[in-house]
Enzyme design. Structure first.
Site, short mmCIF file in Angstrom:
data_model
loop_
_atom_site.label_atom_id
_atom_site.label_comp_id
_atom_site.label_asym_id
_atom_site.label_seq_id
_atom_site.Cartn_x
_atom_site.Cartn_y
_atom_site.Cartn_z
N HIS A 1 -1.36 -3.53 -1.12
CA HIS A 1 -1.23 -2.42 -0.37
C HIS A 1 -1.80 -2.30 0.95
CE1 HIS A 1 -5.16 -1.56 -2.49
NE2 HIS A 1 -4.42 -1.49 -3.45
N HIS B 1 1.28 0.27 -12.16
CA HIS B 1 0.27 0.37 -13.41
C HIS B 1 1.17 1.26 -14.44
CE1 HIS B 1 -3.24 -0.21 -10.83
NE2 HIS B 1 -2.48 0.20 -9.84
N ASP C 1 3.00 0.07 -6.07
CA ASP C 1 1.46 0.73 -6.54
C ASP C 1 1.80 1.90 -7.24
OD1 ASP C 1 -1.10 1.13 -6.99
OD2 ASP C 1 -1.75 1.47 -4.94
#
Lengths: 439, 323, 181
Positions: A240, A70, A313
């Site tokens: 994930h 992100h 992640d």
């Protein structure tokens, strides 16, 4: 920022080149011309004016590929930007990063995709591959224009942060995505079952008085997606993976020959929910840190091929967001800078071979996401990480290049260090110089 | 002369969790509380031990009982007690908890009594400030002063703790009172069981080393102490129980159901009681109910805790020579 | 600190007994009998002494005055400068002190601070018609304007000395101990 020069050339001397898929493992030099590998091994010709870089017998591997990060831009630039995220990535040896769609505006429109790519090119540190939203506004209602997004440069689709809301939407997404040939990534979570939970449900959550997220919350949606996939075809990618049950489901689906791939993250094979007792909100992410049996199952899945890749992640949050009540702090931790060392920890403990680790971090993600990177071959793109496996360091605040510091590994001692990172034939990270700059 | 054995001083700065305490420390708190009990019968119900000290009751959750009890305890020790509740503080202006706490400390608070809906908040802020922090209930985690006053009440009634069997009845899953009590009761040698529907008992409850019952009749058999937990009425809306009526029929205590327990069993409830739900016909067994004792003892126990934690030297004065 | 240069015995058992009897007589004389008379010993030293005085009064008058004890810990003015709060002992005043004639009893009167605590404590308990102070030993060095009404024995001391009063059965003495600092 000035436009960086494109496609560099250099001769890197005295390195151990290592690419388990191309079956490369040899010590020597490597010549890169205009961003592509010209020759490696014993390099005889040295064109004039090509800079020579000393490799100090380091391990040269294909640059790491993260299919799940992100970067927060546009919309949340106070947490991270494409520039700071790129700096974090290359300092961790990553040369390609797929960035999630939960920005503001959401990446559900080709215009957003193109702007992300334009910004990434301007920064010019690592390759950025946007992931488009599955549904408009991540609302779980209307499919996004997947074909247009794909044409604009998206490499996968995901509503990550949220699960693909219904089985019906998942069916439509998998079916429609067949036209693009791109994977649909799901953050597998039954949010009803999670019911406001903030950490793994188990003995630790019971004693800490924190609401739990059971393993079943993840497993039921993995099972749902796999059954939908059986119906539709397409490419399902499980984000994930953190549970023993999830590993089992994916293993069986693969046995059944279904087109499913899966990733896990370093924290799921390094930590358990016991960590929540001490690390406070930096041990809070979703899915949550699970228990020892899950951690072991995830490692087993990495070793036996059930899990195809390690993703980070990487989820930066500002300190004022994380320094608060546990149940009110946001989920997520940063991971780009620590990922390789944590993976290397598995190699040091004998859980994985070095070949397998490099596959999981470079070759496999590139292959499954059809990215033109992740290999050392003549004519291939010159994206590399140069590693020193003998180094150990304590993770401190200045270890991170990300705009945020929300890592549960602050204070840990980790092994294996990224010395230099090359992208497109250019040196984009050099730990020695970087330290001097930091000073 | 017949002196009681010396009590154990609290060699700590904060009271965050029952597990922070040792058995002698708990006994020391009870012995100290005993001396504060008769204060309420005096003409001036105050002692000057904490004169000049400032205690801030920082309550992020509505709680008339606990806040008032702490307020009276502090005032009886002559401390200046200031109440801050969510509705009147800068919390509503968006100030973070950490900023609020640091501001309160900078304003000169010697102790912060904190109640918060998020588990772990007292632990967290105790690492951020220099003043005393006392946990008045955090999320689903702990409510140590409630557990201490419950045990003090049981000891006063039963003349002992060790060897008693207690049934904690109701919504254990969402109860910090239950968590603190289970820890404290086990430390003091009591046998603990929990009774309630499976939806309101943590899946891992047996790891506490307690027995789990889903039938009130079985759960009350031979117990010396019945501790009823308050049922938050919103549990029905969120689907933990199908209806209040069925809960009350299965797990509410009535004179008839009380007869399933040991003949001299006593009944505790942390309050406020949902009459007709957790307890029906209490007037029929009022002599067995210790609910008002709990309230009365709460002030004495909290005085003891404030006195033992705060009456000594202020933290920064600890190294000063005695006068 | 440790005792140095030996101990000096100031009173032996016989002298103590005679002094206590005289103090009892003086109390009765001051108060013209036992009407409304109460004895309150300050813990710890004053408790046994007040019992002894009470017993003498009973043998003279035929009735024992009500007796109680006070633990002045909660009223101390040095709590905040001590490392840990001192242990509490049980105060026990099993009678109403309103309109009573209280005789506060302590073994040694020194700075007067303990008596100040006891007076504050008594005032918090009610409104006695009068409070008198009876001490076995007055050693001087007052820091507050307080004096005893009934004194067993006045002894000049230095601040480096300590007065030790033992009133145990078969072990009664008042000794002066020189402390080395």
């Amino acid at each position: 920022m000035h436009q960086r020069e494109q496609r560099g050339s250099f001769l890197l001397r005295n390195v151990r080149m290592f690419d388990p898929v191309q079956k490369v493992d040899q010590t020597g030099d490597i010549l890169v011309m205009d961003g592509r590998v010209r020759a490696f091994g014993v390099v005889e010709e040295l064109p004039p004016s090509v800079p020579v870089i000393e490799g100090n017998r380091g391990l040269l591997v294909p640059g790491f590929v993260d299919v799940h990060a992100h970067f927060r831009e546009p919309g949340f630039e106070y947490k991270e930007t494409i520039e700071t995220g790129s700096r974090a990535a290359v300092s961790g040896g990553f040369t390609s990063v797929c960035v999630m769609a939960n920005t503001n505006p959401v990446n559900d429109h080709p215009g957003v995709t193109r702007e992300m790519i334009r910004k990434a090119n301007e920064v010019g540190l690592c390759r950025i591959f946007p992931i488009g939203a599955v549904s408009i506004g991540l609302k779980g209602e209307t499919l996004s224009e997947m074909v247009s997004l794909s044409e604009a440069g998206c490499v996968a689709f995901s509503d990550d942060g949220l699960p693909v809301r219904t089985a019906k939407l998942m069916r439509r997404a998998l079916e429609y995505s067949i036209m693009t040939g791109l994977p649909v990534i799901d953050h597998c979570e039954d949010r009803d079952l999670s019911d406001g939970g903030v950490m793994n449900e188990g003995w630790v959550s019971t004693t800490l008085g924190l609401k739990g997220i059971p393993n079943a919350s993840e497993d039921v949606v993995i099972a749902r997606d796999i059954e939908v996939l059986r119906l539709t075809g397409g490419h399902l990618h499980i984000a994930h993976l953190s549970t023993e049950g999830g590993v089992r489901l994916v293993r069986q689906a693969k046995k059944d020959g279904l087109p499913v791939t899966a990733e896990t993250c370093p924290h799921y094979f390094s930590l358990t929910d016991e960590c929540v007792r001490h690390h406070h909100t930096n041990a809070k992410m979703n899915p949550p840190l699970r228990q020892e049996a899950d951690r072991k199952a995830v490692i087993e899945g990495l070793a036996d091929g059930t899990i195809d890749m390690i993703a980070t992640d990487h989820a930066p949050h500002a300190s004022h967001e994380k320094e608060r009540e546990f149940d009110q702090a946001p989920f997520g931790i940063i991971g780009l800078e620590t990922a390789f060392s944590l993976g290397y920890g598995l190699v040091e403990r004998g859980d994985l071979s070095l070949e397998r680790l490099i596959c999981l971090m470079s070759n496999n993600p590139a292959h499954h996401f059809s990215l033109p990177v992740g290999e050392i071959r003549v004519g291939g793109l010159a994206d590399f990480a140069l590693l020193d496996l003998s180094r150990r360091q304590t993770v401190q605040n200045d270890f991170f290049r990300s705009k945020s510091r929300n890592s549960p590994f602050l204070g840990s001692v980790i092994g294996g260090e990224v010395q230099k990172t090359f992208m497109d034939g250019r040196l984009v990270f050099d730990r020695m110089q970087d330290k001097e700059v930091e000073r | 002369m017949n002196l009681p054995p010396p009590i154990h001083a609290l060699e700590k700065k904060h009271l965050l969790s029952i597990s922070d305490l040792s058995v002698p420390e708990i006994e020391g708190i009870f012995q100290t509380a005993e001396s504060f009990l008769d204060l309420s019968s005096r003409s001036v119900r105050k002692v000057p031990s904490l004169r000049g000290r400032i205690i801030v009751n920082l309550f992020y959750e509505a709680s008339t009982r606990t806040r008032t009890s702490f307020e009276i305890a502090g005032k009886r020790l002559s401390a200046d007690v200031i109440n801050i509740t969510t509705t009147q503080s800068s919390v509503v202006k968006g100030e973070s908890l950490l900023d609020t706490v640091r501001t309160i400390e900078a304003l000169g608070a010697d102790g912060i009594v904190i109640r918060h809906s998020s588990s772990g908040v007292p632990q967290w802020i105790s690492s951020q400030v220099n003043c005393h922090v006392i946990n008045a209930g955090d999320g689903l985690r702990e409510h140590p002063t409630q557990a201490l006053l419950d045990l003090f009440t049981i000891q006063k009634r039963k003349k002992r703790l060790s060897g008693l069997t207690v049934a904690i009845v109701g919504d254990v899953l969402h109860s910090r009172v239950a968590r603190s009590n289970i820890a404290a009761m086990q430390m003091m040698g009591m046998k603990v069981r929990v009774v309630g529907p499976p939806t309101l008992i943590p899946r891992e409850a047996k790891q506490w080393g307690i027995d789990v019952f889903h039938s009130l009749r079985d759960g009350l058999e031979q117990v010396d102490v019945i501790m009823l937990l308050r049922l938050q009425l919103e549990r029905q809306a969120s689907g933990f129980i199908p209806s209040i009526e069925e809960y009350s029929r299965l797990f509410g205590l009535s004179p008839e159901k009380l007869s399933w327990a040991a003949p001299d069993a006593i009944v505790l409830h942390p309050g406020p009681v949902n009459r007709g739900i957790e307890i029906q016909g209490e007037e029929m067994f009022s002599e067995r109910s210790a609910v008002l004792d709990q309230v009365h003892h709460g002030v004495a126990v909290r005085m003891a805790i404030l006195y033992l934690l705060m009456a000594g030297g202020r933290p920064e004065e600890e190294n000063r020579a005695p006068a | 600190m440790s005792p140095q240069g030996g101990l000096r015995v100031l009173m032996d058992s016989g002298q103590i007994g005679r002094t206590i009897r005289r103090m009892a007589h003086e109390i009765l004389e001051h108060n013209q009998g036992t009407k409304n008379l109460c004895l309150v010993g300050i813990l710890q030293g004053g408790a046994i002494l007040s019992q002894r005085i009470g017993a003498v009064i009973e043998s003279i008058e035929g009735i024992a005055p009500p007796m109680g004890t006070l633990d002045i810990t909660l009223y101390r003015d040095d709590l905040a400068i001590r490392a840990a709060p001192p242990f509490l002992r049980e105060s026990n005043i099993p009678f109403s002190i309103d309109d009573s004639r209280i005789v506060l009893v302590d073994d040694v009167l020194y700075t007067g601070r303990t008596v100040r605590c006891a007076l504050d404590f008594l005032m918090d308990l009610g409104r006695p018609s009068s409070v008198q102070l009876a001490v076995l030993i007055d050693r001087g060095h007052r820091e507050l304007p307080i004096r005893a009404d009934i004194v067993g024995k006045s002894i000049p001391t230095s601040r480096q000395e300590k007065v030790r009063v033992l009133l145990e059965e078969n072990n009664e003495s008042v000794t002066l101990v020189r402390m080395s600092s």
